[in-house]
Enzyme design. Structure first.
Site, mmCIF file in Angstrom:
data_model
loop_
_atom_site.group_PDB
_atom_site.id
_atom_site.type_symbol
_atom_site.label_atom_id
_atom_site.label_comp_id
_atom_site.label_asym_id
_atom_site.label_seq_id
_atom_site.Cartn_x
_atom_site.Cartn_y
_atom_site.Cartn_z
ATOM 1 N N CYS A 174 0.826 -1.206 0.000
ATOM 2 C CA CYS A 174 0.000 0.000 0.000
ATOM 3 C C CYS A 174 0.856 1.251 0.000
ATOM 4 O O CYS A 174 2.063 1.210 0.253
ATOM 5 C CB CYS A 174 -0.985 -0.011 1.164
ATOM 6 N N CYS A 175 0.205 2.375 -0.324
ATOM 7 C CA CYS A 175 0.838 3.677 -0.369
ATOM 8 C C CYS A 175 1.969 3.680 -1.411
ATOM 9 O O CYS A 175 1.759 3.332 -2.561
ATOM 10 C CB CYS A 175 1.327 4.057 1.021
ATOM 11 N N ILE A 176 3.195 4.022 -1.039
ATOM 12 C CA ILE A 176 4.323 4.079 -1.966
ATOM 13 C C ILE A 176 4.954 2.702 -2.195
ATOM 14 O O ILE A 176 5.707 2.500 -3.160
ATOM 15 C CB ILE A 176 5.392 5.075 -1.452
#
Length: 266
Positions: A174-176
């Protein structure tokens, strides 16, 4: 009460009558009285430190752990035993030049001390692996924060991703963190959210272009959604790539964890 018993008793006798004449083997009785829960998936959670600007995004890690717990998973937490790229003073958002920290030691804060060196993680011992975001994924697990599409990935992180992918076991990011899969798994499909900033709602939208430059396919998704690459068994969600209410990020992470657990078949 006597009237109630008079009404209920005949119904109980009737309901139990089909069972009363049967003889059950031990295995049949176990099925009827299921005393032991079905074993859950064994999930490896890989951290990158502690704190959004130089390690794991703590809210993401916590949300993942909550959703894994709710899903009945057995979790073991790992982190590489390496120095952080640098230490950020989170009150100022600036590097603290006089400090140095270890990724494993910092990640242990989130793991409540129960953590293992990433070198010990073997895909054969787990059903899935999940990587939270935070700048640690781009600074400590890879050099993406500095080198972009020309980044390298920590050798143990690369090994783990290749092992799980080769074993056809699901990977959640998730995210970066999806940039790790984009670099290591050829042609993978991932999402980091939207591809335009949209007035600041998606401040890291440029990451989508870097993902494409790495040879991966970027799929536009909302913050509460997860993208599933069925072919590669990679599941991703934007999380804090979006400026939004915390519960939306929590819901998106829940969607990612749910899909990962489904892919384990457990």
């Amino acid at each position: 009460m006597a009237a109630v018993r008079a009404l209920v008793a005949p119904r109980l006798v009737s309901a139990l009558a089909p069972l009363s004449g049967r003889h059950h083997t031990p295995s049949q009785r176990a099925a009827l009285h299921s005393s032991s829960p079905r074993p859950g998936a064994r999930v490896a959670l890989v951290l990158s430190g502690c704190g959004v600007y130089d390690g794991t995004e703590i809210h993401e890690a916590s949300a993942i752990l909550v959703h894994l717990s709710r899903g009945g998973a057995e979790v073991q937490i790992f982190a590489p035993d390496v120095p952080q790229m640098h230490v950020i003073d989170h009150t100022k958002g600036q590097p603290s030049e006089s400090e140095s920290r270890n990724v494993l030691a910092e990640s242990a804060r989130i793991a409540r001390g129960k953590i293992t060196s990433l070198a010990q993680l073997k895909a054969a011992n787990h059903d899935a692996a999940i990587f939270p975001g935070g700048f640690g994924a781009a600074k400590n697990l890879s050099t993406f924060a500095v080198d972009g599409k020309d980044c390298t990935v920590n050798k143990e992180v690369e090994r783990v991703l290749k092992e799980f992918h080769g074993a056809r076991k699901p990977i959640g990011l998730c995210c970066i963190a999806p940039v790790l899969a984009a670099k290591v798994i050829k042609g993978v499909e991932v999402t980091v959210g939207h591809e335009q900033e949209e007035g600041g709602k998606w401040p890291y939208a440029g990451t989508a272009e870097a993902i494409k430059a790495l040879g991966a396919k970027h799929c536009v998704k909302g913050v509460t959604e997860a993208h599933v690459d069925q072919k590669n068994k990679v599941v991703t969600t934007p999380a804090f790539m979006c400026e939004t209410a915390l519960h939306h990020i929590h819901d998106g992470i829940g969607a990612m964890v749910k899909k990962v657990l489904e892919l384990t078949g457990k």
